[in-house]
Design a protein around this motif. Structure first.
Motif, short mmCIF file in Angstrom:
data_model
loop_
_atom_site.label_atom_id
_atom_site.label_comp_id
_atom_site.label_asym_id
_atom_site.label_seq_id
_atom_site.Cartn_x
_atom_site.Cartn_y
_atom_site.Cartn_z
N ILE A 8 0.87 -1.17 0.00
CA ILE A 8 0.00 0.00 0.00
C ILE A 8 0.91 1.23 0.00
CG2 ILE A 8 -1.75 1.29 1.28
CD1 ILE A 8 -2.34 -1.67 2.49
N ALA A 9 0.64 2.14 -0.92
CA ALA A 9 1.46 3.36 -1.00
C ALA A 9 0.55 4.55 -1.29
CB ALA A 9 2.50 3.22 -2.10
N ASN A 10 0.65 5.55 -0.45
CA ASN A 10 -0.19 6.74 -0.63
C ASN A 10 0.62 8.03 -0.84
OD1 ASN A 10 0.75 6.87 1.99
ND2 ASN A 10 -1.15 7.66 2.84
N ARG A 11 1.93 7.89 -0.95
CA ARG A 11 2.81 9.04 -1.18
C ARG A 11 3.92 8.62 -2.15
NH1 ARG A 11 -0.71 10.79 1.61
NH2 ARG A 11 -0.66 11.89 3.58
N LEU A 35 -0.63 -3.86 -5.60
CA LEU A 35 -0.38 -2.54 -5.01
C LEU A 35 -1.70 -1.80 -4.94
CD1 LEU A 35 1.52 -0.15 -4.15
CD2 LEU A 35 1.51 0.48 -6.57
N VAL A 36 -1.98 -1.20 -3.79
CA VAL A 36 -3.12 -0.29 -3.64
C VAL A 36 -2.54 1.11 -3.52
CG1 VAL A 36 -5.16 0.31 -2.29
CG2 VAL A 36 -4.44 -2.09 -2.43
N CYS A 37 -2.99 2.01 -4.39
CA CYS A 37 -2.45 3.37 -4.42
C CYS A 37 -3.45 4.32 -5.06
CB CYS A 37 -1.13 3.41 -5.17
SG CYS A 37 -1.26 3.15 -6.95
N PRO A 38 -3.26 5.62 -4.88
CA PRO A 38 -4.07 6.59 -5.62
C PRO A 38 -3.66 6.62 -7.09
CG PRO A 38 -2.90 7.63 -3.78
CD PRO A 38 -2.38 6.25 -3.91
N GLU A 39 -4.55 7.06 -7.93
CA GLU A 39 -4.31 7.09 -9.39
C GLU A 39 -3.07 7.88 -9.78
OE1 GLU A 39 -4.54 6.45 -13.32
OE2 GLU A 39 -6.09 5.66 -12.01
N ASP A 40 -2.83 9.00 -9.12
CA ASP A 40 -1.71 9.86 -9.53
C ASP A 40 -0.35 9.23 -9.27
OD1 ASP A 40 -2.21 10.21 -6.75
OD2 ASP A 40 -1.17 12.13 -6.76
N LEU A 41 -0.28 8.13 -8.53
CA LEU A 41 1.00 7.46 -8.26
C LEU A 41 1.23 6.26 -9.18
CD1 LEU A 41 1.08 7.59 -4.37
CD2 LEU A 41 2.11 9.16 -6.00
N ARG A 42 0.28 5.98 -10.06
CA ARG A 42 0.40 4.81 -10.94
C ARG A 42 1.18 5.20 -12.20
NH1 ARG A 42 -4.66 1.71 -13.53
NH2 ARG A 42 -4.97 3.82 -14.26
N ASP A 51 1.68 -7.05 -10.36
CA ASP A 51 0.76 -7.90 -11.12
C ASP A 51 -0.65 -7.34 -11.13
OD1 ASP A 51 2.76 -9.97 -11.65
OD2 ASP A 51 2.66 -10.29 -9.49
N HIS A 52 -1.04 -6.70 -10.03
CA HIS A 52 -2.37 -6.11 -9.90
C HIS A 52 -2.22 -4.75 -9.24
CE1 HIS A 52 -4.00 -10.09 -10.66
NE2 HIS A 52 -3.15 -10.52 -9.77
N ILE A 53 -3.00 -3.79 -9.69
CA ILE A 53 -3.01 -2.46 -9.08
C ILE A 53 -4.46 -2.10 -8.81
CG2 ILE A 53 -2.47 -0.02 -9.35
CD1 ILE A 53 -0.24 -0.90 -11.29
N ILE A 54 -4.73 -1.73 -7.57
CA ILE A 54 -6.05 -1.27 -7.17
C ILE A 54 -5.94 0.22 -6.88
CG2 ILE A 54 -7.88 -1.43 -5.44
CD1 ILE A 54 -7.04 -4.41 -5.11
N ILE A 55 -6.77 0.99 -7.53
CA ILE A 55 -6.75 2.45 -7.36
C ILE A 55 -7.76 2.84 -6.30
CG2 ILE A 55 -7.18 4.66 -8.50
CD1 ILE A 55 -4.65 3.15 -9.44
N LEU A 59 -6.82 7.27 -0.52
CA LEU A 59 -5.61 6.98 0.25
C LEU A 59 -4.76 8.21 0.51
CD1 LEU A 59 -4.22 3.57 -1.02
CD2 LEU A 59 -5.61 4.05 0.97
N SER A 60 -4.75 9.16 -0.41
CA SER A 60 -3.94 10.38 -0.24
C SER A 60 -4.36 11.21 0.95
CB SER A 60 -4.03 11.24 -1.50
OG SER A 60 -3.56 10.53 -2.60
N GLU A 61 -5.58 11.02 1.41
CA GLU A 61 -6.12 11.81 2.51
C GLU A 61 -5.65 11.32 3.88
OE1 GLU A 61 -10.37 11.74 2.12
OE2 GLU A 61 -10.24 11.98 -0.05
#
Length: 99
Positions: A8-11, A35-42, A51-55, A59-61
């Motif tokens: 998980i990455a939010n920054r 990976l779970v992250c906000p769209e702007d970090l993809r 292998d998988h990314i969940i937007i 998370l940025s908040e």
């Protein structure tokens, strides 16, 4: 999916760490990695490393709560969460057997 690893990455800092970590993980482990992250970090590098990314735009908040929110979105029945600064030096797949 039966089992896999979750980051998980939010920054941006955590994305950079996770990219190093996932390379070390994939050297020794064959299970899929999400990976779970906000769209702007993809970025393109992120797309090719996981292998998988969940937007999740929320998370940025958050700071520490982002991990809890992200863990709830795992696509795996058995999930091993890895912090972004984890460096893997051997197979850890046997941990799935105790979940």
């Amino acid at each position: 999916m039966e089992r896999g690893f979750l980051y998980i990455a939010n920054r941006p800092k955590f994305i950079e760490e996770a990219l190093i970590s996932v390379r070390s993980l994939k050297r020794f482990n064959q299970e899929p990695v999400c990976l779970v992250c906000p769209e702007d970090l993809r970025t393109e590098e992120v797309r090719s490393s996981f292998d998988h990314i969940i937007i999740d735009p929320t998370l940025s908040e958050y700071t520490y709560l982002a991990k809890i929110i992200g863990m709830q979105q795992t696509p795996f029945e058995r999930t091993i969460f890895l912090d972004s600064d984890t460096f893997i030096t051997d197979s850890i797949a046997e941990v799935f057997d105790i979940l």
